[in-house]
Design a protein around this motif. Structure first.
Motif, PDB file in Angstrom:
ATOM      1  N   UNK A 125       0.850  -1.206   0.000  1.00 63.67           N
ATOM      2  CA  UNK A 125       0.000   0.000   0.000  1.00 63.67           C
ATOM      3  C   UNK A 125       0.884   1.253   0.000  1.00 63.67           C
ATOM      4  N   UNK A 126       1.865   1.289   0.902  1.00 62.68           N
ATOM      5  CA  UNK A 126       2.732   2.484   0.987  1.00 62.68           C
ATOM      6  C   UNK A 126       3.474   2.745  -0.321  1.00 62.68           C
ATOM      7  N   UNK A 127       3.863   1.652  -0.996  1.00 66.63           N
ATOM      8  CA  UNK A 127       4.640   1.795  -2.234  1.00 66.63           C
ATOM      9  C   UNK A 127       3.739   1.928  -3.467  1.00 66.63           C
ATOM     10  N   UNK A 128       2.431   2.071  -3.231  1.00 67.61           N
ATOM     11  CA  UNK A 128       1.447   2.239  -4.310  1.00 67.61           C
ATOM     12  C   UNK A 128       1.413   1.047  -5.271  1.00 67.61           C
ATOM     13  N   UNK A 129       1.720  -0.137  -4.740  1.00 68.91           N
ATOM     14  CA  UNK A 129       1.580  -1.348  -5.555  1.00 68.91           C
ATOM     15  C   UNK A 129       0.222  -2.009  -5.289  1.00 68.91           C
ATOM     16  N   UNK A 130      -0.519  -1.475  -4.328  1.00 71.24           N
ATOM     17  CA  UNK A 130      -1.888  -1.927  -4.079  1.00 71.24           C
ATOM     18  C   UNK A 130      -2.705  -0.708  -3.679  1.00 71.24           C
ATOM     19  N   UNK A 131      -3.997  -0.743  -4.022  1.00 69.97           N
ATOM     20  CA  UNK A 131      -4.831   0.434  -3.762  1.00 69.97           C
ATOM     21  C   UNK A 131      -5.270   0.504  -2.305  1.00 69.97           C
ATOM     22  N   UNK A 132      -5.535  -0.657  -1.716  1.00 72.55           N
ATOM     23  CA  UNK A 132      -5.952  -0.685  -0.310  1.00 72.55           C
ATOM     24  C   UNK A 132      -5.632  -2.063   0.258  1.00 72.55           C
ATOM     25  N   UNK A 133      -6.005  -2.262   1.520  1.00 82.48           N
ATOM     26  CA  UNK A 133      -5.644  -3.509   2.204  1.00 82.48           C
ATOM     27  C   UNK A 133      -6.211  -4.731   1.489  1.00 82.48           C
ATOM     28  N   UNK A 134      -7.481  -4.656   1.089  1.00 82.10           N
ATOM     29  CA  UNK A 134      -8.111  -5.808   0.448  1.00 82.10           C
ATOM     30  C   UNK A 134      -7.383  -6.160  -0.858  1.00 82.10           C
ATOM     31  N   UNK A 135      -7.065  -5.126  -1.619  1.00 80.08           N
ATOM     32  CA  UNK A 135      -6.356  -5.322  -2.877  1.00 80.08           C
ATOM     33  C   UNK A 135      -4.964  -5.921  -2.624  1.00 80.08           C
ATOM     34  N   UNK A 136      -4.294  -5.437  -1.583  1.00 82.68           N
ATOM     35  CA  UNK A 136      -2.955  -5.948  -1.243  1.00 82.68           C
ATOM     36  C   UNK A 136      -3.035  -7.422  -0.856  1.00 82.68           C
ATOM     37  N   UNK A 137      -4.004  -7.762   0.003  1.00 79.26           N
ATOM     38  CA  UNK A 137      -4.104  -9.155   0.460  1.00 79.26           C
ATOM     39  C   UNK A 137      -4.442 -10.086  -0.703  1.00 79.26           C
ATOM     40  N   UNK A 138      -5.284  -9.593  -1.623  1.00 68.45           N
ATOM     41  CA  UNK A 138      -5.626 -10.396  -2.815  1.00 68.45           C
ATOM     42  C   UNK A 138      -4.377 -10.667  -3.657  1.00 68.45           C
ATOM     43  N   UNK A 139      -3.602  -9.621  -3.875  1.00 70.60           N
ATOM     44  CA  UNK A 139      -2.384  -9.785  -4.697  1.00 70.60           C
ATOM     45  C   UNK A 139      -1.403 -10.751  -4.037  1.00 70.60           C
ATOM     46  N   UNK A 140      -1.290 -10.645  -2.719  1.00 73.17           N
ATOM     47  CA  UNK A 140      -0.353 -11.517  -2.004  1.00 73.17           C
ATOM     48  C   UNK A 140      -0.822 -12.964  -2.058  1.00 73.17           C
ATOM     49  N   UNK A 141      -2.137 -13.170  -1.884  1.00 73.84           N
ATOM     50  CA  UNK A 141      -2.673 -14.535  -1.948  1.00 73.84           C
ATOM     51  C   UNK A 141      -2.436 -15.117  -3.348  1.00 73.84           C
ATOM     52  N   UNK A 142      -2.605 -14.267  -4.343  1.00 77.81           N
ATOM     53  CA  UNK A 142      -2.387 -14.691  -5.727  1.00 77.81           C
ATOM     54  C   UNK A 142      -0.904 -15.057  -5.951  1.00 77.81           C
TER      55      UNK A 142
END
Ligand code: URA
Length: 437
Positions: free
Chosen positions: A282-299
């Protein structure tokens, strides 16, 4: 200004200018300032403190005492995590490839075990051939090609910290929040990071066992890092039990590979790893928000990409080409692997986590002297968790030892440091608090 006049000013509780701090650190680095003067200065700082601006000036002066890595040829954010240390803390081994799989570059400079806590470099030593001290070119190229590289501190990174740390160690000035902040951050900033997340462990297996101290250190680090231009947040995480199911160098590498493969993911370890990764994305703007970050990480985990990146990092840094396919073939094993059973029926309600870290040192998986060679195979696997229901047929863990005498001592240590109660304990949250926006 004369060194003794700069020390005098801090002794008299005055605020030092950044010029005075720079001058002092330049003298520490080139040897014109004597060790006794450095010792006096660290004591004055410990007793009288520093403002956030002074601590920032100290951090930057220490960062500038040696080489500063330059990642300007990379086209994505450069990020890293730093942990204050715990027992069974293998988060770095999973976090680095997971972040790389999500598009970040992770040049991770890790340390060896300290006190009762384990160190990422010792864990990586259990992979045959893996170079923890590659030259700058190989380090740079690995980060660029693979996305991450986990290595040890290179020769000329923040040399002022090396000198000051050695003096603090023998002058009773380790515990200063300002000096810890500058010490940790000078090395991290010299690694050329743009974004940092701190994992500040809190509990009976951490260096900070109370929340107030952990919070004060986290606040100091977050404030100074941001003032120094590296966007940083911190998570205070629970360290009142071992993290994951293993404690021990090779055993923790095996657990990390199992995690990346999806064979087994300890709930607490997964939660802490995902949350730390999400902060950075999120801080590095590689995800828009927490949900998006967790989805990307799970992927990144589900697709096998994070595992593939770990395998490529290992191979590029000299490890076996098929390490992740058959880690058991390469990781060292002990002569004895045997369970120690609970002695009564009930629920695991507490662990003396620091003592479990010390039990690993007794198995020679951690150091009593700085020059000691470790037995990387020893430790504990299938470690129970707080809240588990147990009876006399339930293993508390499996002990990996090289002799019957070591096994007997380790069994006693485990039995003495795990509490079983009749009632179901309240489980503590993995993430205690977030510091920083
Ligand atoms: N780790 C560091 O690198 N420095 C300190 O002062 C304490 C922990």
């Amino acid at each position: 200004m004369l060194p003794q006049e700069i020390i005098r000013k801090k002794r008299n509780k005055q605020i030092l200018s950044s010029e005075e701090i720079k001058e002092f650190i330049a003298g520490v680095t080139d040897g014109t300032i004597m060790d006794s003067q450095t010792a006096a200065m660290t004591m004055a700082i410990l007793l009288n403190g520093m403002t956030a601006e002074e601590t920032t000036a100290l951090t930057l002066a220490m960062r500038d005492s040696g080489d500063i890595m330059n990642w300007s040829d990379l086209e994505a954010p450069v990020v890293d995590k730093h942990s204050s240390g715990g027992v069974g803390d293998k988060v770095s081994l999973m976090l680095a490839p997971m972040l790389a799989a999500c598009g970040a570059f992770v040049p991770m400079i890790s340390g060896r075990g300290l006190g009762h806590t384990g160190g990422t470099l010792d864990k990586l030593d259990s992979i045959p051939g893996y170079q923890t001290t590659p030259d700058n070119h190989l380090f740079h190229q690995t980060v660029k090609d693979v996305g991450c590289a986990i290595i040890g501190q290179t020769g000329n990174l923040a040399p002022a910290d090396k000198k000051i740390y050695a003096i603090r160690d023998v002058c009773a000035t380790v515990e200063s929040i300002e000096l810890i902040t500058a010490s940790i951050l000078s090395k991290k900033l010299a690694a050329g990071l743009q974004y940092l997340v701190m994992d500040l462990k809190c509990g009976n297996g951490a260096f900070m066992d109370n929340l107030a101290d952990a919070r004060a250190l986290a606040q100091s680090i977050v404030r100074v890092a941001n003032l120094a231009g590296t966007k940083t947040t911190a998570l205070l995480t629970d360290m009142n039990q071992v993290l994951g199911h293993t404690v021990g160098n090779a055993l923790e590498v095996q657990e990390s590979i199992d995690y990346l493969k999806g064979n087994h993911r300890n709930t607490r370890l997964h939660k802490i790893t995902m949350e730390l990764c999400a902060e950075l994305l999120i801080n590095a703007h590689l995800a828009t928000d927490k949900q998006n970050a967790l989805q990307k990480l799970q992927q990144a985990l589900d697709s096998g990409k994070a595992l593939e990146i770990f395998a490529r990092m290992t191979k590029t840094l000299g490890g076996p080409t098929d390490f992740c396919d058959k880690p058991e073939k390469y990781l060292p094993q002990t002569k004895i692997i045997r369970p120690v059973y609970a002695q009564k029926t009930g629920y695991i309600s507490a662990m003396q986590t620091r003592n479990i870290g010390l039990a690993l040192i007794e198995l020679k998986g951690g150091r009593t002297r700085s020059d000691q060679k470790l037995d990387l195979a020893t430790g504990f696997s299938r470690f129970c968790q707080i809240g588990d229901k147990v009876d006399q047929k339930t293993p508390l863990c499996f002990i990996h030892a090289q002799s019957e005498a070591d096994f007997a001592r380790a069994s006693e240590n485990i039995l003495n440091n795990i509490t079983i109660s009749e009632t179901v304990p309240t489980l503590s949250a993995e993430i205690i608090e977030k510091i920083g926006a």
